[in-house]
Write a protein that holds these residues in place. Structure first.
Motif, short mmCIF file in Angstrom:
data_model
loop_
_atom_site.label_atom_id
_atom_site.label_comp_id
_atom_site.label_asym_id
_atom_site.label_seq_id
_atom_site.Cartn_x
_atom_site.Cartn_y
_atom_site.Cartn_z
N GLY A 205 1.21 -1.68 0.16
CA GLY A 205 -0.06 0.06 0.13
C GLY A 205 1.35 1.41 0.47
N TYR A 206 0.74 2.38 -0.84
CA TYR A 206 1.42 3.80 -0.96
C TYR A 206 2.65 3.30 -1.28
N ALA A 207 3.38 2.19 -1.71
CA ALA A 207 4.29 1.86 -2.02
C ALA A 207 5.07 2.52 -3.74
N ILE A 208 5.64 2.89 -4.30
CA ILE A 208 6.46 3.68 -5.42
C ILE A 208 7.13 2.66 -6.19
N SER B 184 -2.63 -9.79 -2.24
CA SER B 184 -1.96 -8.41 -1.98
C SER B 184 -2.35 -7.62 -1.60
N GLY B 185 -1.72 -6.40 -1.14
CA GLY B 185 -2.54 -4.98 -0.82
C GLY B 185 -1.58 -4.45 -1.49
N LEU B 186 -2.35 -3.49 -2.77
CA LEU B 186 -1.55 -2.25 -3.42
C LEU B 186 -2.61 -1.01 -3.66
N ASP B 187 -3.66 -0.89 -2.42
CA ASP B 187 -4.18 -0.34 -2.58
C ASP B 187 -3.83 1.28 -2.42
N TYR B 188 -3.86 2.39 -2.92
CA TYR B 188 -2.88 3.37 -3.37
C TYR B 188 -1.42 3.41 -4.22
N ASN C 50 -7.66 -1.01 -4.65
CA ASN C 50 -7.87 0.08 -5.02
C ASN C 50 -7.17 1.28 -4.51
N HIS C 51 -7.94 2.46 -5.85
CA HIS C 51 -7.19 3.68 -5.94
C HIS C 51 -5.55 3.55 -6.35
N ALA C 52 -4.95 2.79 -6.71
CA ALA C 52 -3.68 2.45 -7.84
C ALA C 52 -3.48 3.25 -8.78
N SER C 53 -2.57 3.73 -9.31
CA SER C 53 -2.40 4.58 -10.72
C SER C 53 -1.51 3.22 -11.57
N LEU C 54 -1.95 2.72 -11.89
CA LEU C 54 -1.88 1.70 -13.44
C LEU C 54 -1.96 2.98 -14.71
N TYR C 55 -1.41 3.59 -14.82
CA TYR C 55 -1.71 4.69 -15.27
C TYR C 55 0.40 3.74 -16.59
#
Length: 318
Positions: free
Chosen positions: A226-229, A243-247, A266-271
């Protein structure tokens, strides 16, 4: 005169007999009061060792040795367990296969050191410089690496089970096949690190920096990201089940054939992310940004792709 001389001699004799007895009795009272037994039970002073300072949870507390001759033998397969080596300059030292169990290397300089297959379990490496050091296949079970500087360190197939790494800098580190399961890696710097085939099962990588990291084929089962770059990170064929990949920031990340079953995005950026052949069964994509991402079928997601991929007709991955 004879009587006086005789009395003086007797007085001196009594003093010489009773003085040691009085001192022994007094010492016995002192040590007995302290709960340590009698004066005869008092241990000889230890001039060669000192108590290990607290160095973080999980680290062994034993006797640290400074003056033992074996602690001066900096060579392959050396027996350096529980040696006090704080702040030592060990630049480029070759300690292949050495036993450093419980040793204290706090703030030591191990730049370019060779520690392949060394036993560093319960070793304190806090604030140590491990830049470009070779710790491949080393045993770092329960080791303390708090705030260690380990840029470009080689930790290939190293065992880091139970290790403590808060504040550690591992940019460009080689952690191929390393065991990092269930570790606390929150906010750690692993940018450009190679974690291909590494075991990160259940690890906590919340807010960690994994920019351009290589995680191909790694095990991230139940891992918290979560929140990882993860910008431009390679997660191809990685197991991200549950796994948790939220945000999480997954812009331009490669998730080709990754297993994302039950993952929380949830809310992850997959651009611009590549999801070709990825398994998204039961994955949570609520409010995930998928614009310009390559979908599982190879098609490009169009503008306004939030939570779902809006395919653009006629476009496919080149």
């Amino acid at each position: 005169m004879t009587d006086v001389s005789t009395k003086n001699r007797l007085h001196r004799m009594r003093g010489s007999v009773y003085a040691p007895l009085v001192m022994t009795f007094a010492a016995s009272l002192i040590y007995a009061a302290a709960g340590t037994g009698t004066a005869a039970d008092v241990p000889a002073p230890d001039t060669q060792s000192q108590q290990t300072p607290a160095a973080g949870p999980g680290l062994a507390v034993g006797r640290l040795v400074s003056d033992d001759d074996r602690c001066q033998r900096l060579e392959r397969y050396a027996d350096l367990n529980h040696c006090n080596m704080r702040g030592m300059d060990l630049t480029g030292v070759d300690l292949y296969g050495a036993d450093l169990t419980g040793a204290d290397l706090t703030s030591a300089n191990l730049y370019g050191a060779r520690l392949r297959k060394a036993n560093l379990s319960y070793t304190n490496l806090g604030y140590t410089d491990l830049t470009i050091a070779d710790l491949s296949r080393a045993n770092l079970t329960n080791a303390g690496l708090d705030h260690a500087v380990a840029s470009s360190v080689n930790l290939t197939r190293a065992n880091l089970t139970g290790a403590h790494l808060p504040g550690a800098a591992l940019a460009y580190a080689n952690l191929t096949g390393a065991n990092l399961n269930h570790l606390n890696l929150r906010e750690i710097d692993l940018s450009n690190a190679d974690l291909s085939g590494a075991d990160l099962t259940g690890a906590d990588l919340t807010s960690a920096c994994l920019r351009e990291a290589r995680l191909k084929g790694s095990n991230l089962y139940y891992t918290n990201l979560g929140y990882a770059i993860l910008t431009r990170a390679d997660l191809s064929s990685a197991d991200l089940t549950n796994s948790g990949l939220d945000y999480a920031g997954l812009t331009s990340a490669n998730l080709d054939h990754a297993n994302l079953t039950g993952a929380n995005l949830n809310h992850a950026s997959l651009y611009y992310a590549n999801l070709t052949g990825a398994n998204l069964t039961s994955a949570n994509l609520t409010n995930a940004w998928l614009t310009d991402a390559t979908w599982t079928n190879g098609h490009i997601c169009g503008q306004g792709s939030w939570g779902e991929c809006r395919e653009v007709e006629g476009l496919s991955k080149i």
